[in-house]
Design a protein around this motif. Structure first.
Motif, PDB file in Angstrom:
ATOM      1  N   PHE A 135       0.839  -1.208   0.000  1.00  0.00           N
ATOM      2  CA  PHE A 135       0.000   0.000   0.000  1.00  0.00           C
ATOM      3  C   PHE A 135       0.869   1.250   0.000  1.00  0.00           C
ATOM      4  O   PHE A 135       0.636   2.190  -0.783  1.00  0.00           O
ATOM      5  N   LEU A 136       1.878   1.279   0.863  1.00  0.00           N
ATOM      6  CA  LEU A 136       2.733   2.458   0.965  1.00  0.00           C
ATOM      7  C   LEU A 136       3.480   2.715  -0.345  1.00  0.00           C
ATOM      8  O   LEU A 136       3.551   3.862  -0.813  1.00  0.00           O
ATOM      9  N   LEU A 137       4.018   1.655  -0.956  1.00  0.00           N
ATOM     10  CA  LEU A 137       4.731   1.818  -2.226  1.00  0.00           C
ATOM     11  C   LEU A 137       3.789   2.297  -3.327  1.00  0.00           C
ATOM     12  O   LEU A 137       4.148   3.158  -4.138  1.00  0.00           O
ATOM     13  N   SER A 138       2.570   1.758  -3.349  1.00  0.00           N
ATOM     14  CA  SER A 138       1.578   2.182  -4.341  1.00  0.00           C
ATOM     15  C   SER A 138       1.149   3.624  -4.107  1.00  0.00           C
ATOM     16  O   SER A 138       0.929   4.388  -5.055  1.00  0.00           O
ATOM     17  N   PHE A 139       1.016   4.002  -2.830  1.00  0.00           N
ATOM     18  CA  PHE A 139       0.645   5.374  -2.474  1.00  0.00           C
ATOM     19  C   PHE A 139       1.701   6.355  -2.976  1.00  0.00           C
ATOM     20  O   PHE A 139       1.378   7.394  -3.557  1.00  0.00           O
ATOM     21  N   ILE A 140       2.976   6.006  -2.774  1.00  0.00           N
ATOM     22  CA  ILE A 140       4.072   6.867  -3.228  1.00  0.00           C
ATOM     23  C   ILE A 140       4.079   6.957  -4.756  1.00  0.00           C
ATOM     24  O   ILE A 140       4.246   8.047  -5.336  1.00  0.00           O
ATOM     25  N   ALA A 141       3.905   5.811  -5.422  1.00  0.00           N
ATOM     26  CA  ALA A 141       3.884   5.802  -6.889  1.00  0.00           C
ATOM     27  C   ALA A 141       2.689   6.585  -7.425  1.00  0.00           C
ATOM     28  O   ALA A 141       2.804   7.298  -8.428  1.00  0.00           O
ATOM     29  N   HIS A 142       1.549   6.460  -6.757  1.00  0.00           N
ATOM     30  CA  HIS A 142       0.369   7.234  -7.147  1.00  0.00           C
ATOM     31  C   HIS A 142       0.648   8.725  -7.015  1.00  0.00           C
ATOM     32  O   HIS A 142       0.329   9.510  -7.916  1.00  0.00           O
ATOM     33  N   PHE A 143       1.246   9.121  -5.902  1.00  0.00           N
ATOM     34  CA  PHE A 143       1.565  10.534  -5.697  1.00  0.00           C
ATOM     35  C   PHE A 143       2.518  11.037  -6.781  1.00  0.00           C
ATOM     36  O   PHE A 143       2.299  12.108  -7.372  1.00  0.00           O
ATOM     37  N   PHE A 144       3.551  10.258  -7.071  1.00  0.00           N
ATOM     38  CA  PHE A 144       4.522  10.642  -8.099  1.00  0.00           C
ATOM     39  C   PHE A 144       3.834  10.777  -9.460  1.00  0.00           C
ATOM     40  O   PHE A 144       4.046  11.751 -10.186  1.00  0.00           O
ATOM     41  N   GLY A 145       2.993   9.790  -9.810  1.00  0.00           N
ATOM     42  CA  GLY A 145       2.316   9.819 -11.097  1.00  0.00           C
ATOM     43  C   GLY A 145       1.325  10.960 -11.205  1.00  0.00           C
ATOM     44  O   GLY A 145       1.211  11.619 -12.243  1.00  0.00           O
ATOM     45  N   SER A 146       0.589  11.191 -10.124  1.00  0.00           N
ATOM     46  CA  SER A 146      -0.402  12.266 -10.130  1.00  0.00           C
ATOM     47  C   SER A 146       0.270  13.626 -10.246  1.00  0.00           C
ATOM     48  O   SER A 146      -0.199  14.509 -10.976  1.00  0.00           O
ATOM     49  N   LEU A 147       1.377  13.814  -9.502  1.00  0.00           N
ATOM     50  CA  LEU A 147       2.138  15.065  -9.595  1.00  0.00           C
ATOM     51  C   LEU A 147       2.697  15.257 -10.999  1.00  0.00           C
ATOM     52  O   LEU A 147       2.640  16.362 -11.560  1.00  0.00           O
ATOM     53  N   LYS A 148       3.216  14.189 -11.576  1.00  0.00           N
ATOM     54  CA  LYS A 148       3.774  14.278 -12.929  1.00  0.00           C
ATOM     55  C   LYS A 148       2.697  14.624 -13.944  1.00  0.00           C
ATOM     56  O   LYS A 148       2.901  15.462 -14.828  1.00  0.00           O
ATOM     57  N   ASP A 149       1.523  14.017 -13.804  1.00  0.00           N
ATOM     58  CA  ASP A 149       0.422  14.309 -14.720  1.00  0.00           C
ATOM     59  C   ASP A 149      -0.055  15.747 -14.559  1.00  0.00           C
ATOM     60  O   ASP A 149      -0.352  16.433 -15.549  1.00  0.00           O
ATOM     61  N   GLU A 150      -0.130  16.211 -13.315  1.00  0.00           N
ATOM     62  CA  GLU A 150      -0.531  17.601 -13.059  1.00  0.00           C
ATOM     63  C   GLU A 150       0.427  18.570 -13.728  1.00  0.00           C
ATOM     64  O   GLU A 150       0.005  19.534 -14.384  1.00  0.00           O
ATOM     65  N   ASN A 151       1.720  18.322 -13.584  1.00  0.00           N
ATOM     66  CA  ASN A 151       2.710  19.219 -14.182  1.00  0.00           C
ATOM     67  C   ASN A 151       2.740  19.111 -15.701  1.00  0.00           C
ATOM     68  O   ASN A 151       3.042  20.097 -16.390  1.00  0.00           O
ATOM     69  N   GLU A 152       2.445  17.927 -16.235  1.00  0.00           N
ATOM     70  CA  GLU A 152       2.343  17.782 -17.688  1.00  0.00           C
ATOM     71  C   GLU A 152       1.189  18.617 -18.221  1.00  0.00           C
ATOM     72  O   GLU A 152       1.288  19.253 -19.284  1.00  0.00           O
ATOM     73  N   GLN A 153       0.076  18.638 -17.487  1.00  0.00           N
ATOM     74  CA  GLN A 153      -1.073  19.447 -17.899  1.00  0.00           C
ATOM     75  C   GLN A 153      -0.778  20.945 -17.759  1.00  0.00           C
ATOM     76  O   GLN A 153      -1.165  21.752 -18.622  1.00  0.00           O
ATOM     77  N   LEU A 154      -0.080  21.314 -16.685  1.00  0.00           N
ATOM     78  CA  LEU A 154       0.286  22.723 -16.498  1.00  0.00           C
ATOM     79  C   LEU A 154       1.241  23.188 -17.591  1.00  0.00           C
ATOM     80  O   LEU A 154       1.165  24.335 -18.059  1.00  0.00           O
ATOM     81  N   SER A 155       2.133  22.280 -18.003  1.00  0.00           N
ATOM     82  CA  SER A 155       3.092  22.609 -19.053  1.00  0.00           C
ATOM     83  C   SER A 155       2.378  22.918 -20.368  1.00  0.00           C
ATOM     84  O   SER A 155       2.759  23.856 -21.088  1.00  0.00           O
ATOM     85  N   LEU A 156       1.360  22.133 -20.685  1.00  0.00           N
ATOM     86  CA  LEU A 156       0.599  22.355 -21.919  1.00  0.00           C
ATOM     87  C   LEU A 156      -0.112  23.702 -21.904  1.00  0.00           C
ATOM     88  O   LEU A 156      -0.346  24.299 -22.956  1.00  0.00           O
ATOM     89  N   LYS A 157      -0.426  24.187 -20.706  1.00  0.00           N
ATOM     90  CA  LYS A 157      -1.137  25.467 -20.569  1.00  0.00           C
ATOM     91  C   LYS A 157      -0.185  26.630 -20.337  1.00  0.00           C
ATOM     92  O   LYS A 157      -0.623  27.775 -20.182  1.00  0.00           O
ATOM     93  N   GLY A 158       1.126  26.331 -20.278  1.00  0.00           N
ATOM     94  CA  GLY A 158       2.105  27.377 -20.074  1.00  0.00           C
ATOM     95  C   GLY A 158       2.139  27.924 -18.666  1.00  0.00           C
ATOM     96  O   GLY A 158       2.577  29.061 -18.441  1.00  0.00           O
ATOM     97  N   LEU A 159       1.705  27.127 -17.696  1.00  0.00           N
ATOM     98  CA  LEU A 159       1.658  27.542 -16.300  1.00  0.00           C
ATOM     99  C   LEU A 159       2.844  26.965 -15.525  1.00  0.00           C
ATOM    100  O   LEU A 159       3.412  25.949 -15.933  1.00  0.00           O
ATOM    101  N   PRO A 160       3.232  27.585 -14.408  1.00  0.00           N
ATOM    102  CA  PRO A 160       4.375  27.078 -13.625  1.00  0.00           C
ATOM    103  C   PRO A 160       4.077  25.731 -12.983  1.00  0.00           C
ATOM    104  O   PRO A 160       2.922  25.431 -12.642  1.00  0.00           O
TER     105      PRO A 160
END
Length: 218
Positions: A135-160
């Motif tokens: 669970f803990l390893l999956s939680f960390i991987a989920h957090f990493f993936g979610s953060l990466k996806d959020e920043n990928e979306q922000l990048s497409l919009k030209g946001l920091p």
């Protein structure tokens, strides 16, 4: 081969179902992600890039996280908590085999039982320990993936970009977690309660068809 399949049919079946569902998730997730980024004015990516994307990592581990949490809590809860009449509960009025102290003199005991000491102590709780670690390893991987996806979306919009520290308190991440956790807890509640009154002939998860509703355990 027939003997192997017969002896391992349950695990083989669900491993194949997992593989099929994983392929389906990857295929349709790949299409959906490309559809989204094209709508945002970017170009489609290839499959190998998608497998490293935040979209894929987040979607995968978000679900694994909730499954391992559900199983870990259920395993631990059934040590102390009971439900009268449920096939998923220990009997309220008698000692269960799972509560007996391990004996190294029993036939074909696992090696940690023979070893004793700290090794045995770990082995006595190994199922819950491993489930919580997964669970803990999956939680960390989920957090990493979610953060990466959020920043990928922000990048497409030209946001920091958003930092890991800031994203830990972001509503999106916790929404993703809680929307899965609640469904897992509901499913456990359902099997615990429904197994009091309903039966499935031939299933180890059900009481015998002629068992009284008040009878607890398999």
């Amino acid at each position: 081969m027939k003997t192997f399949i017969r002896n391992n049919g349950l695990s083989i079946c669900f491993l194949l179902l997992f593989a099929g569902a994983m392929i389906g998730q990857t295929y349709f997730g790949f299409q959906e992600h490309n559809k989204e980024i094209i709508q945002d004015g970017s170009t489609a990516i290839n499959l190998s890039s998608y497998l490293l994307s935040g979209h894929f990592i987040q979607a995968t581990f978000e679900n694994w996280e909730s499954e391992f949490l559900q199983m870990a809590l259920f395993v631990v809860s059934t040590i102390f908590l009971m439900q009268k009449g449920s096939s998923e509960s220990k009997d309220l009025d008698k000692e269960e085999q799972v509560d007996r102290e391990p004996s190294p003199t029993r036939k074909d005991v696992p090696w940690p039982v023979k070893k004793g000491g700290f090794i045995l102590l770990l082995y006595k709780h190994s199922l819950s320990i491993v489930l919580f670690v997964l669970f803990l390893l999956s939680f960390i991987a989920h957090f990493f993936g979610s953060l990466k996806d959020e920043n990928e979306q922000l990048s497409l919009k030209g946001l920091p970009f958003e930092s890991a520290a800031d994203y830990l308190g972001d509503s999106r991440f916790w929404f993703e977690s809680f929307q899965n956790w609640q469904s897992e807890f509901l499913s456990v509640f359902a099997i615990v309660i429904l197994s009091v009154y309903l039966r499935q002939f031939g299933s180890s998860q059900s009481k015998p068809v002629d068992a009284p509703d008040r009878e607890t355990g398999e």
